[in-house]
Design a protein around this motif. Structure first.
Motif, PDB file in Angstrom:
ATOM      1  N   GLY A 166      40.908  46.934  45.209  1.00 20.34           N
ATOM      2  CA  GLY A 166      40.108  47.621  44.212  1.00 20.34           C
ATOM      3  C   GLY A 166      40.508  47.280  42.792  1.00 20.34           C
ATOM      4  O   GLY A 166      40.396  48.122  41.896  1.00 20.34           O
ATOM      5  N   GLN A 167      40.961  46.043  42.577  1.00 20.90           N
ATOM      6  CA  GLN A 167      41.354  45.587  41.246  1.00 20.90           C
ATOM      7  C   GLN A 167      40.694  44.239  40.958  1.00 20.90           C
ATOM      8  O   GLN A 167      40.342  43.496  41.877  1.00 20.90           O
ATOM      9  CB  GLN A 167      42.880  45.460  41.144  1.00 20.90           C
ATOM     10  CG  GLN A 167      43.639  46.757  41.376  1.00 20.90           C
ATOM     11  CD  GLN A 167      43.334  47.833  40.349  1.00 20.90           C
ATOM     12  OE1 GLN A 167      43.030  47.523  39.196  1.00 20.90           O
ATOM     13  NE2 GLN A 167      43.422  49.093  40.759  1.00 20.90           N
ATOM     14  N   ILE A 168      40.566  43.924  39.673  1.00 17.60           N
ATOM     15  CA  ILE A 168      39.986  42.637  39.294  1.00 17.60           C
ATOM     16  C   ILE A 168      40.990  41.528  39.579  1.00 17.60           C
ATOM     17  O   ILE A 168      42.147  41.612  39.197  1.00 17.60           O
ATOM     18  CB  ILE A 168      39.587  42.633  37.813  1.00 17.60           C
ATOM     19  CG1 ILE A 168      38.543  43.713  37.544  1.00 17.60           C
ATOM     20  CG2 ILE A 168      39.040  41.263  37.399  1.00 17.60           C
ATOM     21  CD1 ILE A 168      38.155  43.847  36.083  1.00 17.60           C
ATOM     22  N   ASP A 169      40.522  40.493  40.263  1.00 14.95           N
ATOM     23  CA  ASP A 169      41.379  39.372  40.648  1.00 14.95           C
ATOM     24  C   ASP A 169      40.995  38.134  39.846  1.00 14.95           C
ATOM     25  O   ASP A 169      39.844  37.703  39.863  1.00 14.95           O
ATOM     26  CB  ASP A 169      41.235  39.094  42.146  1.00 14.95           C
ATOM     27  CG  ASP A 169      42.396  38.269  42.704  1.00 14.95           C
ATOM     28  OD1 ASP A 169      42.853  37.347  41.999  1.00 14.95           O
ATOM     29  OD2 ASP A 169      42.832  38.547  43.834  1.00 14.95           O
ATOM     30  N   TYR A 170      41.997  37.580  39.153  1.00 11.29           N
ATOM     31  CA  TYR A 170      41.786  36.381  38.339  1.00 11.29           C
ATOM     32  C   TYR A 170      42.473  35.156  38.938  1.00 11.29           C
ATOM     33  O   TYR A 170      42.449  34.082  38.340  1.00 11.29           O
ATOM     34  CB  TYR A 170      42.369  36.582  36.930  1.00 11.29           C
ATOM     35  CG  TYR A 170      41.799  37.738  36.149  1.00 11.29           C
ATOM     36  CD1 TYR A 170      40.676  37.572  35.348  1.00 11.29           C
ATOM     37  CD2 TYR A 170      42.396  39.002  36.181  1.00 11.29           C
ATOM     38  CE1 TYR A 170      40.148  38.631  34.615  1.00 11.29           C
ATOM     39  CE2 TYR A 170      41.885  40.068  35.452  1.00 11.29           C
ATOM     40  CZ  TYR A 170      40.767  39.864  34.673  1.00 11.29           C
ATOM     41  OH  TYR A 170      40.254  40.916  33.938  1.00 11.29           O
ATOM     42  N   LEU A 230      41.591  57.159  46.024  1.00  4.31           N
ATOM     43  CA  LEU A 230      42.274  56.180  45.190  1.00  4.31           C
ATOM     44  C   LEU A 230      41.818  56.348  43.752  1.00  4.31           C
ATOM     45  O   LEU A 230      40.638  56.599  43.483  1.00  4.31           O
ATOM     46  CB  LEU A 230      41.983  54.750  45.666  1.00  4.31           C
ATOM     47  CG  LEU A 230      42.531  54.358  47.047  1.00  4.31           C
ATOM     48  CD1 LEU A 230      42.125  52.934  47.391  1.00  4.31           C
ATOM     49  CD2 LEU A 230      44.048  54.496  47.084  1.00  4.31           C
ATOM     50  N   GLU A 231      42.762  56.198  42.836  1.00  4.88           N
ATOM     51  CA  GLU A 231      42.474  56.349  41.406  1.00  4.88           C
ATOM     52  C   GLU A 231      42.765  55.052  40.654  1.00  4.88           C
ATOM     53  O   GLU A 231      43.447  54.170  41.158  1.00  4.88           O
ATOM     54  CB  GLU A 231      43.298  57.496  40.818  1.00  4.88           C
ATOM     55  CG  GLU A 231      43.026  58.845  41.475  1.00  4.88           C
ATOM     56  CD  GLU A 231      43.918  59.959  40.930  1.00  4.88           C
ATOM     57  OE1 GLU A 231      44.942  59.618  40.308  1.00  4.88           O
ATOM     58  OE2 GLU A 231      43.580  61.138  41.114  1.00  4.88           O
ATOM     59  N   SER A 232      42.234  54.975  39.454  1.00 10.25           N
ATOM     60  CA  SER A 232      42.468  53.845  38.545  1.00 10.25           C
ATOM     61  C   SER A 232      42.053  52.512  39.150  1.00 10.25           C
ATOM     62  O   SER A 232      42.709  51.479  38.946  1.00 10.25           O
ATOM     63  CB  SER A 232      43.946  53.794  38.121  1.00 10.25           C
ATOM     64  OG  SER A 232      44.295  54.959  37.412  1.00 10.25           O
ATOM     65  N   LEU A 233      40.958  52.511  39.909  1.00  9.01           N
ATOM     66  CA  LEU A 233      40.392  51.262  40.413  1.00  9.01           C
ATOM     67  C   LEU A 233      39.582  50.597  39.296  1.00  9.01           C
ATOM     68  O   LEU A 233      39.095  51.255  38.393  1.00  9.01           O
ATOM     69  CB  LEU A 233      39.500  51.520  41.625  1.00  9.01           C
ATOM     70  CG  LEU A 233      40.157  52.227  42.815  1.00  9.01           C
ATOM     71  CD1 LEU A 233      39.163  52.370  43.955  1.00  9.01           C
ATOM     72  CD2 LEU A 233      41.400  51.487  43.267  1.00  9.01           C
ATOM     73  N   THR A 234      39.456  49.287  39.381  1.00 12.21           N
ATOM     74  CA  THR A 234      38.746  48.527  38.360  1.00 12.21           C
ATOM     75  C   THR A 234      37.803  47.538  39.026  1.00 12.21           C
ATOM     76  O   THR A 234      38.239  46.735  39.845  1.00 12.21           O
ATOM     77  CB  THR A 234      39.720  47.763  37.447  1.00 12.21           C
ATOM     78  OG1 THR A 234      40.708  48.660  36.943  1.00 12.21           O
ATOM     79  CG2 THR A 234      38.987  47.139  36.279  1.00 12.21           C
ATOM     80  N   PHE A 235      36.541  47.579  38.670  1.00  9.78           N
ATOM     81  CA  PHE A 235      35.546  46.679  39.248  1.00  9.78           C
ATOM     82  C   PHE A 235      35.187  45.578  38.251  1.00  9.78           C
ATOM     83  O   PHE A 235      34.911  45.848  37.078  1.00  9.78           O
ATOM     84  CB  PHE A 235      34.276  47.440  39.607  1.00  9.78           C
ATOM     85  CG  PHE A 235      34.374  48.289  40.847  1.00  9.78           C
ATOM     86  CD1 PHE A 235      33.627  47.978  41.972  1.00  9.78           C
ATOM     87  CD2 PHE A 235      35.220  49.387  40.891  1.00  9.78           C
ATOM     88  CE1 PHE A 235      33.701  48.764  43.114  1.00  9.78           C
ATOM     89  CE2 PHE A 235      35.302  50.182  42.023  1.00  9.78           C
ATOM     90  CZ  PHE A 235      34.548  49.867  43.143  1.00  9.78           C
TER      91      PHE A 235
END
Length: 278
Positions: free
Chosen positions: A96-100, A250-255
């Motif tokens: 649930g996080q941005i993957d670079y 879940l908290e603090s997820l980033t799309f």
């Protein structure tokens, strides 16, 4: 609420999303701390950026515009090195996080223009040769199509030195790859940022995440905007009952813009049982 037939399990799952805030998160730059015998540094674009002191490339562009960005690769060793560098399109990973740090296996159908399609490393720089105790400047050319819509296009410029192997691990009979890679995030704002994201529940399935059985709710951000501090709270009950069987919050997820994510609700030690669930 969504009803979906999966094998013999009929599932309905309600998800609450809280605090969908349009912000730039602190992990926009995924460059690792300098390690090993090489490092990478962003060169600030001559034309300026939206956020002048950003550690990532914070570009504002218009449809049809072309822009070039640069970076420096430093070799701290005593031998010439070759550093492969490519542009990736960012996505929302299984956490649930941005993957670079890599290309996704699949991108969301709402993502019409990927960073990797419009930003290309100069052909002579893809496998950059850096002399001993020296440095080289490499560049990426970015060209927006005329029909691009307003919003954010997100990706990264990824660097990895060739031939990185841990010799100590090989001597012990175990191959350990200690690789140091760098990813400089690239954010392109086309005309202006979209005011707010939009989350959709596309469907529900069952599967395994990290060897654990789970109900999987596929969530989609179908807008060209980054979401920050997303909270997802999911509960599973037997249909018509109020007792919670399984839950996950879940908290603090980033799309990432125009991406999707399968949110898991784990069963613990239980097995899947045929039935109807909410």
């Amino acid at each position: 609420m969504l009803n979906k037939k999966i094998k013999y399990i009929s599932i309905a799952l309600m998800l609450a999303t809280v605090a969908l805030v349009q912000v730039m998160t602190g992990n926009m730059t995924t460059q690792a701390a300098p390690q090993g015998d090489y490092s990478v540094q962003k060169i600030a674009p001559a034309g300026g950026e939206i956020k002048e002191d950003a550690s990532y490339y914070d570009l504002k562009m218009a449809p049809g515009e072309t822009k070039t960005i640069e970076a420096k690769i430093y070799n701290k060793g005593s031998e010439e090195i070759s550093v492969k560098n490519l542009v990736f399109a960012a996505f929302t990973n299984a956490n649930g996080q941005i993957d670079y740090t890599k290309q996704a296996d699949d991108y969301d159908k709402s993502l019409k223009i990927k960073m990797s399609d419009i930003a290309k490393v100069k052909s002579s720089d893809v496998d950059a040769k850096v002399p001993p105790a020296g440095e080289v400047t490499v560049s990426v050319d970015i060209t927006l199509p005329q029909d691009v819509e307003p919003g954010v296009i997100l990706g990264s410029w990824h660097f990895e030195k060739d031939g990185q192997v841990d010799d100590k691990g090989k001597k012990e009979g175990v191959t350990i790859n200690s690789k140091y890679a760098y990813a400089l995030a690239i954010k392109i704002t086309v005309d202006k940022e979209v005011e707010k994201p939009n989350l959709n529940l596309l469907g529900i399935s069952i599967g395994v995440v990290n060897y654990k059985k789970a109900f999987l709710a596929e969530l989609q951000n179908d807008v060209a905007v980054i979401t920050g501090k997303v909270t997802i709270d999911a509960k599973v009950t037997a249909k018509g009952k109020f007792d919670t069987l399984y839950e996950n919050k879940l908290e603090s997820l980033t799309f990432a813009p125009n991406s999707n994510y399968k949110f898991p609700v784990f069963l613990g030690t239980d097995q899947f049982k045929p039935g109807e669930y909410t």
